[in-house]
Design a protein around this motif. Structure first.
Motif, PDB file in Angstrom:
ATOM      1  N   ILE A 188       0.939  -1.250   0.097  1.00 60.32           N
ATOM      2  CA  ILE A 188      -0.039   0.106   0.054  1.00 60.32           C
ATOM      3  C   ILE A 188       0.856   1.265   0.007  1.00 60.32           C
ATOM      4  O   ILE A 188       0.661   2.199  -0.672  1.00 60.32           O
ATOM      5  N   ALA A 189       1.954   1.377   0.911  1.00 57.59           N
ATOM      6  CA  ALA A 189       2.537   2.427   1.031  1.00 57.59           C
ATOM      7  C   ALA A 189       4.156   1.858   0.907  1.00 57.59           C
ATOM      8  O   ALA A 189       4.765   1.612   2.252  1.00 57.59           O
ATOM      9  N   PRO A 190       5.001   2.027  -0.096  1.00 55.66           N
ATOM     10  CA  PRO A 190       6.386   1.401  -0.026  1.00 55.66           C
ATOM     11  C   PRO A 190       7.121   2.139   1.100  1.00 55.66           C
ATOM     12  O   PRO A 190       8.409   1.683   1.403  1.00 55.66           O
ATOM     13  N   ASP A 191       6.989   3.307   1.302  1.00 55.04           N
ATOM     14  CA  ASP A 191       7.939   4.064   2.218  1.00 55.04           C
ATOM     15  C   ASP A 191       8.021   3.456   3.586  1.00 55.04           C
ATOM     16  O   ASP A 191       9.005   3.740   4.070  1.00 55.04           O
ATOM     17  N   VAL A 192       7.108   2.569   4.098  1.00 55.45           N
ATOM     18  CA  VAL A 192       7.249   2.010   5.571  1.00 55.45           C
ATOM     19  C   VAL A 192       8.307   0.767   5.559  1.00 55.45           C
ATOM     20  O   VAL A 192       8.681   0.359   6.616  1.00 55.45           O
ATOM     21  N   ALA A 193       8.857   0.196   4.280  1.00 54.12           N
ATOM     22  CA  ALA A 193       9.517  -0.710   4.338  1.00 54.12           C
ATOM     23  C   ALA A 193      10.941  -0.582   5.019  1.00 54.12           C
ATOM     24  O   ALA A 193      11.268  -1.494   5.824  1.00 54.12           O
ATOM     25  N   THR A 194      11.713   0.523   4.937  1.00 53.84           N
ATOM     26  CA  THR A 194      12.818   0.860   5.720  1.00 53.84           C
ATOM     27  C   THR A 194      12.643   0.771   7.092  1.00 53.84           C
ATOM     28  O   THR A 194      13.350   0.376   7.903  1.00 53.84           O
ATOM     29  N   TRP A 195      11.547   1.301   7.437  1.00 56.98           N
ATOM     30  CA  TRP A 195      11.187   1.593   8.952  1.00 56.98           C
ATOM     31  C   TRP A 195      10.986   0.193   9.386  1.00 56.98           C
ATOM     32  O   TRP A 195      11.602  -0.126  10.565  1.00 56.98           O
ATOM     33  N   LEU A 196      10.270  -0.626   8.903  1.00 56.17           N
ATOM     34  CA  LEU A 196       9.819  -1.979   9.270  1.00 56.17           C
ATOM     35  C   LEU A 196      11.179  -2.875   9.516  1.00 56.17           C
ATOM     36  O   LEU A 196      11.134  -3.832  10.380  1.00 56.17           O
TER      37      LEU A 196
ATOM     38  N   THR B 103      14.249  -2.160  10.143  1.00 56.17           N
ATOM     39  CA  THR B 103      15.366  -1.584  10.950  1.00 56.17           C
ATOM     40  C   THR B 103      15.264  -2.139  12.263  1.00 56.17           C
ATOM     41  O   THR B 103      14.199  -2.694  12.751  1.00 56.17           O
ATOM     42  N   ASP B 104      16.610  -2.590  12.794  1.00 57.67           N
ATOM     43  CA  ASP B 104      16.670  -3.221  14.157  1.00 57.67           C
ATOM     44  C   ASP B 104      15.702  -2.635  15.188  1.00 57.67           C
ATOM     45  O   ASP B 104      14.910  -3.316  15.895  1.00 57.67           O
ATOM     46  N   ARG B 105      15.751  -1.423  15.410  1.00 54.82           N
ATOM     47  CA  ARG B 105      14.931  -0.666  16.362  1.00 54.82           C
ATOM     48  C   ARG B 105      14.374   0.312  15.622  1.00 54.82           C
ATOM     49  O   ARG B 105      15.056   1.397  15.755  1.00 54.82           O
ATOM     50  N   PRO B 106      12.988   0.574  15.183  1.00 51.07           N
ATOM     51  CA  PRO B 106      12.522   1.604  14.306  1.00 51.07           C
ATOM     52  C   PRO B 106      12.367   2.796  15.209  1.00 51.07           C
ATOM     53  O   PRO B 106      12.241   2.755  16.466  1.00 51.07           O
ATOM     54  N   VAL B 107      12.509   4.073  14.796  1.00 53.25           N
ATOM     55  CA  VAL B 107      12.410   5.066  15.457  1.00 53.25           C
ATOM     56  C   VAL B 107      11.108   5.358  15.948  1.00 53.25           C
ATOM     57  O   VAL B 107      10.144   4.886  15.319  1.00 53.25           O
ATOM     58  N   ASP B 108      10.841   5.787  17.231  1.00 46.03           N
ATOM     59  CA  ASP B 108       9.362   6.007  17.895  1.00 46.03           C
ATOM     60  C   ASP B 108       8.810   4.723  17.984  1.00 46.03           C
ATOM     61  O   ASP B 108       7.385   4.585  18.101  1.00 46.03           O
ATOM     62  N   LEU B 109       9.504   3.511  18.008  1.00 45.42           N
ATOM     63  CA  LEU B 109       8.600   1.963  18.307  1.00 45.42           C
ATOM     64  C   LEU B 109       7.876   2.172  19.365  1.00 45.42           C
ATOM     65  O   LEU B 109       6.806   1.679  19.327  1.00 45.42           O
ATOM     66  N   THR B 110       8.370   2.422  20.684  1.00 45.10           N
ATOM     67  CA  THR B 110       7.483   2.554  21.888  1.00 45.10           C
ATOM     68  C   THR B 110       6.197   3.376  21.781  1.00 45.10           C
ATOM     69  O   THR B 110       5.152   2.937  21.868  1.00 45.10           O
ATOM     70  N   THR B 111       6.287   4.699  21.042  1.00 44.77           N
ATOM     71  CA  THR B 111       5.264   5.394  20.905  1.00 44.77           C
ATOM     72  C   THR B 111       4.131   4.678  19.822  1.00 44.77           C
ATOM     73  O   THR B 111       2.811   4.716  20.097  1.00 44.77           O
ATOM     74  N   THR B 112       4.757   4.154  18.739  1.00 41.37           N
ATOM     75  CA  THR B 112       3.944   3.522  17.857  1.00 41.37           C
ATOM     76  C   THR B 112       3.343   2.298  18.245  1.00 41.37           C
ATOM     77  O   THR B 112       1.989   2.120  18.171  1.00 41.37           O
ATOM     78  N   ALA B 113       3.902   1.423  19.224  1.00 38.19           N
ATOM     79  CA  ALA B 113       3.226   0.071  19.939  1.00 38.19           C
ATOM     80  C   ALA B 113       2.118   0.757  20.875  1.00 38.19           C
ATOM     81  O   ALA B 113       1.080   0.206  20.777  1.00 38.19           O
TER      82      ALA B 113
ATOM     83  N   LEU C  22       1.550   5.839  -2.650  1.00 40.41           N
ATOM     84  CA  LEU C  22       0.696   6.327  -1.454  1.00 40.41           C
ATOM     85  C   LEU C  22       2.458   6.529  -0.529  1.00 40.41           C
ATOM     86  O   LEU C  22       2.938   5.555  -0.634  1.00 40.41           O
ATOM     87  N   HIS C  23       2.188   7.725   0.018  1.00 42.01           N
ATOM     88  CA  HIS C  23       3.625   8.064   0.879  1.00 42.01           C
ATOM     89  C   HIS C  23       3.186   8.342   2.376  1.00 42.01           C
ATOM     90  O   HIS C  23       1.957   8.604   2.555  1.00 42.01           O
ATOM     91  N   VAL C  24       3.923   8.048   3.220  1.00 41.44           N
ATOM     92  CA  VAL C  24       3.863   8.351   4.663  1.00 41.44           C
ATOM     93  C   VAL C  24       4.910   9.201   5.318  1.00 41.44           C
ATOM     94  O   VAL C  24       5.989   9.081   4.565  1.00 41.44           O
ATOM     95  N   ALA C  25       4.721   9.906   6.192  1.00 39.43           N
ATOM     96  CA  ALA C  25       5.938  10.793   6.909  1.00 39.43           C
ATOM     97  C   ALA C  25       6.770   9.804   7.527  1.00 39.43           C
ATOM     98  O   ALA C  25       6.551   8.701   8.100  1.00 39.43           O
ATOM     99  N   HIS C  26       7.736  10.543   7.689  1.00 39.17           N
ATOM    100  CA  HIS C  26       8.928   9.801   8.341  1.00 39.17           C
ATOM    101  C   HIS C  26       9.123  10.296  10.138  1.00 39.17           C
ATOM    102  O   HIS C  26       9.155  11.823  10.107  1.00 39.17           O
ATOM    103  N   PRO C  27       9.265   9.626  10.987  1.00 34.04           N
ATOM    104  CA  PRO C  27       9.271   8.194  10.974  1.00 34.04           C
ATOM    105  C   PRO C  27       8.002   7.609  10.618  1.00 34.04           C
ATOM    106  O   PRO C  27       6.915   8.239  10.750  1.00 34.04           O
ATOM    107  N   ALA C  28       8.105   6.366  10.206  1.00 32.82           N
ATOM    108  CA  ALA C  28       6.718   5.794   9.639  1.00 32.82           C
ATOM    109  C   ALA C  28       5.643   5.204  10.097  1.00 32.82           C
ATOM    110  O   ALA C  28       4.604   4.800  10.090  1.00 32.82           O
ATOM    111  N   GLY C  29       6.067   5.033  11.681  1.00 29.97           N
ATOM    112  CA  GLY C  29       5.167   4.532  12.610  1.00 29.97           C
ATOM    113  C   GLY C  29       3.846   5.050  12.619  1.00 29.97           C
ATOM    114  O   GLY C  29       2.644   4.456  12.816  1.00 29.97           O
ATOM    115  N   ALA C  30       3.786   6.490  12.763  1.00 32.39           N
ATOM    116  CA  ALA C  30       2.580   7.089  12.871  1.00 32.39           C
ATOM    117  C   ALA C  30       1.818   6.988  11.551  1.00 32.39           C
ATOM    118  O   ALA C  30       0.425   6.902  11.586  1.00 32.39           O
TER     119      ALA C  30
END
Length: 214
Positions: free
Chosen positions: A56-64, A66-76, A140-148
């Motif tokens: 759906i949104a190729p931008d999320v691939a790099t975030w997913l 990553t060993d510890r994605p940026v803002d993972l705790t907030t995203t969870a 479709l694009h999403v802002a970085h970091p992609a969790g939100a």
């Protein structure tokens, strides 16, 4: 600290992604489980549905990846809050009678506010791609970091589901002990999975025998 790489324990039934998110609350042998209770579990679930998200949104691939994605705790935390809101709203939409399936978020207005805030927090946007040798395409694009952005995608999909033609297809699985939801994709489907269908038929058979003996 890097989250665990263990696979998700949530059932993945090929439902719409927002329904798959609702089904991160699941039951086994009479116990209800939360498959997003830690950062690692949330990341494991996101990676399990990752191919569908990146389609759906190729931008999320790099975030997913990553060993510890940026803002993972907030995203969870946002995923858990959104999941509880979706389950509260789905319960109303399906007239869900199951006490064990009740959402941790009991107020419908609060659930609606969580859903709308998630959809508006980092809305995805389409962009035109047009290579010299190809046809114009929308990506479709999403802002970085992609969790939100992922959370916003899931919230938007559920809004479309609840307000569109699929609303009448959303179901609570009423098999014994189940707390899952599903989108009815053919007329004869009654359960979220064949396993739940078998349990429901066995329970009906038991009740018929019990009534006959009485």
């Amino acid at each position: 600290m890097t989250p665990t790489a263990e696979p998700t324990q949530a059932p993945l039934l090929g439902e719409p992604l927002s329904v798959e998110l609702m089904n991160t609350v699941w039951a086994d042998r009479g116990h209800v489980h939360d498959a997003l209770s830690t950062d690692g579990e949330a990341l494991a679930w996101l990676r399990a549905v990752g191919p569908r998200l990146t389609a759906i949104a190729p931008d999320v691939a790099t975030w997913l990846t990553t060993d510890r994605p940026v803002d993972l705790t907030t995203t969870a935390a946002d995923l858990r809050r959104l999941r509880d809101a979706l389950r509260r709203l789905a319960a109303d939409a399906t007239h869900d009678p199951r006490p064990a399936a009740a959402s941790a978020l009991r107020d419908r207005d609060a659930a609606r506010a969580v859903l709308n805030q998630a959809a508006a927090a980092a809305p995805p946007w389409p962009a035109l791609d047009w290579s010299p040798d190809g046809e114009p395409e929308s990506t479709l694009h999403v802002a970085h970091p992609a969790g939100a952005g992922i959370t916003a995608l899931l919230a938007t999909e559920f809004i479309d589901l609840l307000t569109g033609e699929q609303r009448s297809q959303l179901r609570a699985c009423l098999a014994p002990g189940c707390v899952l939801y599903f989108a009815k994709d053919h007329n004869r489907r009654e359960w979220c999975s064949p396993g739940c269908g078998n349990r429901a038929r066995a329970a009906r058979h038991y009740q018929r025998r019990k009534s006959a003996q009485a």
